[in-house]
Design a protein around this motif. Structure first.
Motif, PDB file in Angstrom:
ATOM      1  N   UNK A  68     -20.037  51.470  14.784  1.00 22.99           N
ATOM      2  CA  UNK A  68     -18.818  51.516  15.594  1.00 22.99           C
ATOM      3  C   UNK A  68     -18.164  52.882  15.453  1.00 22.99           C
ATOM      4  N   UNK A  69     -17.914  53.547  16.555  1.00 23.92           N
ATOM      5  CA  UNK A  69     -17.303  54.871  16.532  1.00 23.92           C
ATOM      6  C   UNK A  69     -18.275  55.996  16.255  1.00 23.92           C
ATOM      7  N   UNK A  70     -19.549  55.683  16.028  1.00 24.15           N
ATOM      8  CA  UNK A  70     -20.564  56.698  15.751  1.00 24.15           C
ATOM      9  C   UNK A  70     -20.808  56.848  14.258  1.00 24.15           C
ATOM     10  N   UNK A  71     -21.964  57.381  13.924  1.00 23.89           N
ATOM     11  CA  UNK A  71     -22.393  57.470  12.536  1.00 23.89           C
ATOM     12  C   UNK A  71     -21.520  58.402  11.701  1.00 23.89           C
ATOM     13  N   UNK A  72     -21.175  59.581  12.226  1.00 24.41           N
ATOM     14  CA  UNK A  72     -20.360  60.523  11.462  1.00 24.41           C
ATOM     15  C   UNK A  72     -19.006  59.906  11.109  1.00 24.41           C
ATOM     16  N   UNK A  73     -18.352  59.278  12.079  1.00 21.42           N
ATOM     17  CA  UNK A  73     -17.054  58.649  11.820  1.00 21.42           C
ATOM     18  C   UNK A  73     -17.187  57.529  10.797  1.00 21.42           C
ATOM     19  N   UNK A  74     -18.255  56.751  10.911  1.00 23.72           N
ATOM     20  CA  UNK A  74     -18.497  55.668   9.959  1.00 23.72           C
ATOM     21  C   UNK A  74     -18.624  56.218   8.531  1.00 23.72           C
ATOM     22  N   UNK A  75     -19.427  57.249   8.365  1.00 27.15           N
ATOM     23  CA  UNK A  75     -19.644  57.832   7.029  1.00 27.15           C
ATOM     24  C   UNK A  75     -18.340  58.381   6.459  1.00 27.15           C
ATOM     25  N   UNK A  76     -17.565  59.085   7.279  1.00 29.16           N
ATOM     26  CA  UNK A  76     -16.277  59.637   6.808  1.00 29.16           C
ATOM     27  C   UNK A  76     -15.338  58.527   6.344  1.00 29.16           C
ATOM     28  N   UNK A  77     -15.252  57.462   7.144  1.00 29.86           N
ATOM     29  CA  UNK A  77     -14.341  56.361   6.818  1.00 29.86           C
ATOM     30  C   UNK A  77     -14.836  55.535   5.629  1.00 29.86           C
ATOM     31  N   UNK A  78     -16.130  55.287   5.574  1.00 28.32           N
ATOM     32  CA  UNK A  78     -16.694  54.411   4.541  1.00 28.32           C
ATOM     33  C   UNK A  78     -16.778  55.097   3.176  1.00 28.32           C
ATOM     34  N   UNK A  79     -17.157  56.365   3.162  1.00 32.22           N
ATOM     35  CA  UNK A  79     -17.465  57.034   1.894  1.00 32.22           C
ATOM     36  C   UNK A  79     -16.585  58.245   1.575  1.00 32.22           C
ATOM     37  N   UNK A  80     -16.073  58.928   2.590  1.00 31.79           N
ATOM     38  CA  UNK A  80     -15.358  60.175   2.345  1.00 31.79           C
ATOM     39  C   UNK A  80     -16.337  61.277   1.960  1.00 31.79           C
ATOM     40  N   UNK A  81     -15.836  62.421   1.625  1.00 30.53           N
ATOM     41  CA  UNK A  81     -16.646  63.572   1.206  1.00 30.53           C
ATOM     42  C   UNK A  81     -17.770  63.882   2.197  1.00 30.53           C
ATOM     43  N   UNK A  82     -17.469  63.730   3.481  1.00 29.67           N
ATOM     44  CA  UNK A  82     -18.379  64.121   4.558  1.00 29.67           C
ATOM     45  C   UNK A  82     -17.764  65.332   5.251  1.00 29.67           C
ATOM     46  N   UNK A  83     -18.581  66.339   5.517  1.00 33.23           N
ATOM     47  CA  UNK A  83     -18.091  67.609   6.033  1.00 33.23           C
ATOM     48  C   UNK A  83     -18.945  68.070   7.209  1.00 33.23           C
ATOM     49  N   UNK A  84     -18.303  68.581   8.252  1.00 42.58           N
ATOM     50  CA  UNK A  84     -19.067  69.189   9.341  1.00 42.58           C
ATOM     51  C   UNK A  84     -19.707  70.466   8.803  1.00 42.58           C
ATOM     52  N   UNK A  85     -20.932  70.737   9.218  1.00 39.10           N
ATOM     53  CA  UNK A  85     -21.662  71.913   8.731  1.00 39.10           C
ATOM     54  C   UNK A  85     -21.193  73.122   9.553  1.00 39.10           C
ATOM     55  N   UNK A  86     -20.361  73.967   8.941  1.00 38.57           N
ATOM     56  CA  UNK A  86     -19.737  75.083   9.656  1.00 38.57           C
ATOM     57  C   UNK A  86     -20.348  76.441   9.350  1.00 38.57           C
ATOM     58  N   UNK A  87     -20.939  76.596   8.172  1.00 40.60           N
ATOM     59  CA  UNK A  87     -21.580  77.868   7.828  1.00 40.60           C
ATOM     60  C   UNK A  87     -22.929  77.588   7.191  1.00 40.60           C
ATOM     61  N   UNK A  88     -23.867  78.485   7.426  1.00 43.07           N
ATOM     62  CA  UNK A  88     -25.194  78.389   6.812  1.00 43.07           C
ATOM     63  C   UNK A  88     -25.682  79.805   6.535  1.00 43.07           C
ATOM     64  N   UNK A  89     -25.950  80.082   5.270  1.00 45.01           N
ATOM     65  CA  UNK A  89     -26.416  81.402   4.866  1.00 45.01           C
ATOM     66  C   UNK A  89     -27.667  81.235   4.016  1.00 45.01           C
ATOM     67  N   UNK A  90     -28.460  82.284   3.945  1.00 50.38           N
ATOM     68  CA  UNK A  90     -29.640  82.283   3.080  1.00 50.38           C
ATOM     69  C   UNK A  90     -29.573  83.533   2.213  1.00 50.38           C
TER      70      UNK A  90
END
Length: 151
Positions: A117-139
């Motif tokens: 309900x509301x999509x997987x990302x929203x579910x994970x944020x609401x259910x568990x917290x500590x979910x972050x959009x991936x904004x930077x990626x470096x190597x």
């Protein structure tokens, strides 16, 4: 790999041509740093990364593929590879961090977002917290690693 590389995250690659899907890859023995307060103090800006994850790229659970090439893979190939794309609404979740008392199981592999309900990302944020959009990626090559940041 180094000091503090004892945490775990799952990175979810989003694919939305058709029903929204996420392809999860679990990374163990990473270093998770919650950085929002320090980054705000240094930059004076409120819209800064809240979390940085350092992932050793010497022993990955599956091969890395560049974002544009990953999108052209079949569903099965997407499951067998991962990417770090900051433009496709990918996200990651901390699944193990002793200092915060986090030790959870979330699905890896293919996840159909419509099943939540509301999509997987929203579910994970609401259910568990500590979910972050991936904004930077470096190597980095001096100390071989990927470094991802999220808000």
């Amino acid at each position: 790999m180094g000091i503090g590389y004892k945490d775990s995250v799952v990175v979810y690659n989003r694919y939305a041509k058709g029903p929204e899907q996420y392809f999860g890859t679990r990374f163990d023995n990473v270093r998770v740093e919650l950085t929002q307060g320090a980054d705000q103090k240094v930059s004076g800006m409120e819209d800064v990364s809240a979390c940085v994850v350092k992932i050793s790229n010497t022993d990955l659970p599956k091969p890395y593929i560049a974002p544009k090439a990953w999108k052209r893979l079949t569903e099965e190939e997407k499951t067998e590879n991962f990417t770090l794309d900051t433009e496709s609404q990918n996200f990651f979740i901390i699944v193990k961090k002793e200092e915060l008392g986090i030790d959870i199981d979330v699905p890896a592999g293919l996840v159909e977002s419509d099943s939540y309900a509301g999509g997987f990302f929203e579910y994970v944020k609401e259910q568990y917290g500590y979910a972050f959009s991936l904004d930077t990626a470096d190597v980095y090559s001096l100390i071989p690693r990927f470094e991802i940041g999220g808000k």
